[in-house]
Design a protein around this motif. Sequence first.
Motif, short mmCIF file in Angstrom:
data_model
loop_
_atom_site.label_atom_id
_atom_site.label_comp_id
_atom_site.label_asym_id
_atom_site.label_seq_id
_atom_site.Cartn_x
_atom_site.Cartn_y
_atom_site.Cartn_z
N GLU A 199 -11.88 4.96 2.40
CA GLU A 199 -12.19 3.66 1.81
C GLU A 199 -11.24 3.21 0.71
O GLU A 199 -11.09 2.02 0.46
N LYS A 200 -10.59 4.13 0.01
CA LYS A 200 -9.77 3.78 -1.16
C LYS A 200 -8.29 3.82 -0.82
O LYS A 200 -7.82 4.68 -0.08
N ILE A 201 -7.55 2.85 -1.40
CA ILE A 201 -6.10 2.77 -1.23
C ILE A 201 -5.44 2.58 -2.59
O ILE A 201 -6.08 2.11 -3.53
N VAL A 202 -4.18 2.93 -2.69
CA VAL A 202 -3.39 2.71 -3.89
C VAL A 202 -2.35 1.64 -3.57
O VAL A 202 -1.59 1.78 -2.61
N VAL B 230 0.87 -1.18 0.00
CA VAL B 230 0.00 0.00 0.00
C VAL B 230 0.90 1.23 0.00
O VAL B 230 1.72 1.41 0.90
N THR B 231 0.76 2.07 -1.04
CA THR B 231 1.60 3.26 -1.15
C THR B 231 0.90 4.52 -0.68
O THR B 231 1.56 5.49 -0.34
N LYS C 262 -0.80 4.50 -15.22
CA LYS C 262 -1.10 5.16 -13.96
C LYS C 262 -1.76 4.16 -13.02
O LYS C 262 -2.65 3.41 -13.43
N THR C 263 -1.32 4.13 -11.78
CA THR C 263 -1.92 3.25 -10.77
C THR C 263 -3.11 3.96 -10.16
O THR C 263 -2.97 5.04 -9.59
N MET C 264 -4.27 3.35 -10.27
CA MET C 264 -5.50 3.95 -9.76
C MET C 264 -5.87 3.33 -8.42
O MET C 264 -5.46 2.22 -8.10
#
Length: 105
Positions: free
Chosen positions: A31-34, A24-25, A60-62
């Motif tokens: 609620e949302k994680i990258v 996890v960055t 791109k990482t969403m």
Amino acid sequence: MNKIRKGDQVIVTTGRDKGKRGTVTLRVDEEKIVVEGVNVVKKHVKPNPMKGTTGGVVDKTMPIHQSNVAIFNPATGKGDRVGIKVLADGKKVRVFKSSGEEIKA
């Protein structure tokens, strides 16, 4: 207390990236994680001479919803659920649901 935090190793449980593992960055919101290497999309970008960026197609990482990932348990090598345990001194710690073992941050 967030059950999944920045720096945690997670496994994706649903979606097109099911089974992928990453770190996890970033926590985008509640609620949302990258997760690095997960949910990567092609994004068409316009050139911006003011910022010095060139146009084209970039990866791109969403963000992904945290319910679609499980924290990685190194003892079992699988994804696991997270519980909260209150210690005797009143401190809260995260534990693996399967073993009750404390999660090292």
